[in-house]
Motif scaffolding. Structure first.
Motif, PDB file in Angstrom:
ATOM      1  N   ILE A  83       5.498   4.686  -2.467  1.00  0.00           N
ATOM      2  CA  ILE A  83       5.639   6.130  -2.231  1.00  0.00           C
ATOM      3  C   ILE A  83       7.073   6.445  -1.795  1.00  0.00           C
ATOM      4  N   GLN A 102      -2.428   2.491   6.875  1.00  0.00           N
ATOM      5  CA  GLN A 102      -1.419   1.445   6.721  1.00  0.00           C
ATOM      6  C   GLN A 102      -0.126   1.826   7.450  1.00  0.00           C
ATOM      7  N   TRP A 103       0.255   3.113   7.330  1.00  0.00           N
ATOM      8  CA  TRP A 103       1.443   3.603   8.047  1.00  0.00           C
ATOM      9  C   TRP A 103       1.282   3.305   9.534  1.00  0.00           C
ATOM     10  N   LEU A 156      -2.085  11.875  -0.957  1.00  0.00           N
ATOM     11  CA  LEU A 156      -2.136  10.903   0.139  1.00  0.00           C
ATOM     12  C   LEU A 156      -3.599  10.615   0.481  1.00  0.00           C
ATOM     13  N   THR A 188       0.811  -1.222   0.000  1.00  0.00           N
ATOM     14  CA  THR A 188       0.000   0.000   0.000  1.00  0.00           C
ATOM     15  C   THR A 188       0.846   1.276   0.000  1.00  0.00           C
ATOM     16  N   ILE A 189       1.916   1.303   0.772  1.00  0.00           N
ATOM     17  CA  ILE A 189       2.692   2.560   0.871  1.00  0.00           C
ATOM     18  C   ILE A 189       4.146   2.446   0.408  1.00  0.00           C
ATOM     19  N   HIS A 226      -3.457   5.220   3.075  1.00  0.00           N
ATOM     20  CA  HIS A 226      -2.002   5.319   3.279  1.00  0.00           C
ATOM     21  C   HIS A 226      -1.692   5.567   4.756  1.00  0.00           C
TER      22      HIS A 226
END
Ligand code: HEM
Length: 127
Positions: A31, A85-86, A78, A27-28, A82
């Motif tokens: 990035i 998930q972070w 964003l 997911t992230i 995101h």
């Protein structure tokens, strides 16, 4: 019984383990890897200072994460997922390695900073 987060060495372990998960996350991860192309050897000491400051008020961090993420948001919009998930990965990492008051504090502070970012960047916080 796990140890609590007690010193900079513990923070280094936490931060490195967290970004090990981030880098390979569906997911992230992109990035950090493909969009920001993070230079990890530069990023890590900044994050050690940041977390030392947040937890023990001893770090020398004096950056402005909000501005940096607002800039990032202009490059890659964003989304709530995101941030979620972070936070999930951060909480997981803390729980895998540590337990105690500072471990709890780290998770709480991460969540409140994340919430402030979401309010400023997404304009709202969803359930
Ligand atoms: C959607 C979730 C997030 C994404 C995708 C994200 C991504 C990034 C990226 C790409 C950078 C730049 C790294 C570099 O090139 O040096 C960065 C920096 C940073 N992030 Fe995040 N981040 C997120 C959430 C958070 C949260 C919730 C926190 C705090 C609890 C945080 C704290 C920081 C800090 C302290 C920096 C360093 C800023 C500086 O250089 O002074 N991030 N983030």
């Amino acid at each position: 019984m796990k140890n609590d987060i007690q010193n900079r060495a513990d923070i280094e372990l936490l931060v490195r383990s967290f970004y090990d998960k981030v880098k390979t996350d569906d997911t992230i991860g992109y990035i950090f890897n493909d969009i920001a192309r993070v230079n990890w050897e530069k990023h890590f000491p900044v994050m050690f200072d940041f977390w030392e400051n947040v937890l023990f008020y001893t770090g020398v961090y004096n950056g402005n994460p909000l501005v940096i993420h607002q800039h990032l948001n202009r490059v890659v919009p964003l989304k709530l997922e995101h941030f979620n998930q972070w936070n999930k990965l951060f909480t997981q990492t803390v729980d895998e390695l540590f337990e105690g008051n500072n471990a709890m504090l780290a998770k709480q502070r991460a969540l409140s900073i994340s919430t402030i970012m979401q309010i400023k960047i997404l304009g709202k916080v969803e359930e």
